[in-house]
Design a protein around this motif. Structure first.
Motif, PDB file in Angstrom:
ATOM      1  N   MET A  63      -0.867 -16.176  25.886  1.00 12.97           N
ATOM      2  CA  MET A  63      -2.053 -16.986  25.633  1.00 12.97           C
ATOM      3  C   MET A  63      -2.588 -16.638  24.250  1.00 12.97           C
ATOM      4  O   MET A  63      -2.570 -15.476  23.842  1.00 12.97           O
ATOM      5  N   LEU A  64      -3.049 -17.662  23.531  1.00 13.73           N
ATOM      6  CA  LEU A  64      -3.640 -17.469  22.209  1.00 13.73           C
ATOM      7  C   LEU A  64      -5.160 -17.438  22.360  1.00 13.73           C
ATOM      8  O   LEU A  64      -5.760 -18.369  22.908  1.00 13.73           O
ATOM      9  N   ILE A  65      -5.787 -16.378  21.870  1.00 17.67           N
ATOM     10  CA  ILE A  65      -7.238 -16.233  22.026  1.00 17.67           C
ATOM     11  C   ILE A  65      -7.893 -15.977  20.670  1.00 17.67           C
ATOM     12  O   ILE A  65      -7.237 -15.566  19.710  1.00 17.67           O
ATOM     13  N   ARG A  84     -11.160 -18.998  24.359  1.00 14.24           N
ATOM     14  CA  ARG A  84     -12.118 -18.721  23.297  1.00 14.24           C
ATOM     15  C   ARG A  84     -12.115 -17.253  22.881  1.00 14.24           C
ATOM     16  O   ARG A  84     -12.165 -16.929  21.700  1.00 14.24           O
ATOM     17  N   LEU A  88      -9.390 -17.772  18.176  1.00 15.17           N
ATOM     18  CA  LEU A  88      -9.341 -18.511  16.911  1.00 15.17           C
ATOM     19  C   LEU A  88     -10.754 -18.762  16.395  1.00 15.17           C
ATOM     20  O   LEU A  88     -11.620 -19.206  17.135  1.00 15.17           O
ATOM     21  N   ILE A 147     -10.223 -23.761  13.754  1.00 17.06           N
ATOM     22  CA  ILE A 147     -10.131 -24.870  14.705  1.00 17.06           C
ATOM     23  C   ILE A 147     -10.553 -26.175  14.042  1.00 17.06           C
ATOM     24  O   ILE A 147      -9.920 -27.218  14.219  1.00 17.06           O
ATOM     25  N   ARG A 182      -1.148 -22.046  25.585  1.00 15.28           N
ATOM     26  CA  ARG A 182      -2.428 -21.868  26.277  1.00 15.28           C
ATOM     27  C   ARG A 182      -3.401 -21.134  25.365  1.00 15.28           C
ATOM     28  O   ARG A 182      -3.022 -20.202  24.657  1.00 15.28           O
ATOM     29  N   THR A 183      -4.651 -21.555  25.373  1.00 19.99           N
ATOM     30  CA  THR A 183      -5.659 -20.962  24.497  1.00 19.99           C
ATOM     31  C   THR A 183      -6.909 -20.592  25.286  1.00 19.99           C
ATOM     32  O   THR A 183      -7.187 -21.158  26.342  1.00 19.99           O
ATOM     33  N   GLY A 216      -9.987 -15.277  28.310  1.00 14.96           N
ATOM     34  CA  GLY A 216      -8.538 -15.190  28.497  1.00 14.96           C
ATOM     35  C   GLY A 216      -8.167 -14.437  29.754  1.00 14.96           C
ATOM     36  O   GLY A 216      -7.291 -14.855  30.531  1.00 14.96           O
ATOM     37  N   LEU A 219      -2.443 -28.313  19.359  1.00 17.92           N
ATOM     38  CA  LEU A 219      -1.673 -27.234  19.965  1.00 17.92           C
ATOM     39  C   LEU A 219      -1.071 -27.749  21.267  1.00 17.92           C
ATOM     40  O   LEU A 219      -1.782 -28.165  22.178  1.00 17.92           O
TER      41      LEU A 219
END
Length: 307
Positions: A269-271, A295, A273, A278, A292-293, A300, A288
């Protein structure tokens, strides 16, 4: 008035403003120095006519100039070389006075304005540069370099072209400075171990720092996979809060990392940013997909069902 002058003065003001805005936007995106220079000349072609040009960067430590990029009828030279700017009275004058210099015909007008001048060979020698314009690159009052354009036709530039080149000069200076700082930062970051933070037996946090060029994301992928094999973690949180830019190359890099993680049976998961990154994605129309992202870290972990 020549045909070019006529078309130039009738060019819609809105079109010119939009072209300058696009040029400034493009060159301020973080990237390597050669790519910045290439983009500068690609965008300048939309608003100015020229056959050749170069960009020189001032080196304060050695008090010399370094030609970092030149282009002549589409042929690039990206191999930098240093030289003593005192050999050129024109460049020395630009540095001393911090003003633009323009010639209608370089080889005819140069001796009239500068009595002694050791000109450096540049461009098509059989054609000889005629119309010629150089503008100082300044950040505040600090001199950082010179941007030059030239043509094998005479009397091509006037006050209109001077204003255009001067308008973009500060942005070019800032772009070069940013690229230089970025290169130095990337060198420092590349020499550091890639951080891996085991949050638990099941969760690994990997901070993403700087710019994800090919070498860095290949090393990053290898490090993550080795850590997952060693520790048996099931989840990887990629923390993007330290990314300087999030362009298509960075998205491709993260997509590759995500696929590699999935291939060995883990999830990612990408957290984190930053809002500015953005917003940049939204403006650029980049979405994207298959990543999965979240905040931040708490969100996450909640999405992973970990409290």
């Amino acid at each position: 008035m020549t045909a070019y002058e006529s078309s130039r003065h009738h060019q819609p003001v809105e079109q010119t403003i939009l072209a300058i805005h696009e040029l400034i936007r493009a060159i301020l995106l973080p990237r390597d120095l050669a790519d910045v220079c290439r983009t500068i000349f690609e965008q300048l072609h939309h608003v100015l006519r020229f056959d050749a040009g170069f960009i020189e960067q001032y080196q304060p430590k050695t008090d010399t100039m370094q030609t970092i990029y030149s282009i002549d009828e589409g042929i690039e030279n990206v191999v930098p070389y240093a030289w003593d700017y005192r050999r050129s009275k024109v460049v020395a004058w630009i540095i001393a006075n911090q003003q633009l210099v323009r010639f209608d015909d370089l080889h005819e007008d140069l001796p009239k304005r500068f009595t002694v001048e050791n000109t450096r060979s540049f461009g098509q020698e059989e054609k000889r540069s005629r119309a010629w314009m150089s503008v100082p690159l300044l950040i505040g009052t600090d001199f950082v370099g010179v941007l030059n354009i030239q043509s094998y036709q005479p009397a091509l530039y006037g006050e209109f072209e001077e204003a255009l080149l001067s308008t973009v000069a500060s942005s070019v200076a800032l772009a070069l400075d940013n690229a230089q700082v970025l290169a130095e930062l990337e060198l420092e970051v590349s020499e550091l171990d890639i951080p891996r933070i085991p949050l638990s037996d099941d969760v690994l946090i990997v901070p993403l720092i700087g710019v994800l060029d090919r070498l860095r994301w290949e090393n990053l992928t290898h490090t993550i996979l080795e850590t997952l094999r060693e520790r048996g973690c099931e989840h990887v949180l990629l923390d993007g809060s330290g990314l300087l830019t999030f362009d298509p190359d960075a998205i491709q890099a993260i997509s590759t990392i995500v696929k590699a993680i999935e291939l060995i049976g883990a999830k990612s998961m990408l957290i984190g940013l930053r809002p500015s990154l953005i917003e940049g994605l939204i403006r650029a129309g980049i979405h994207l997909t298959n990543i999965r992202t979240a905040r931040d870290l708490p969100m996450g972990l909640a999405m992973l069902g970990i409290r």
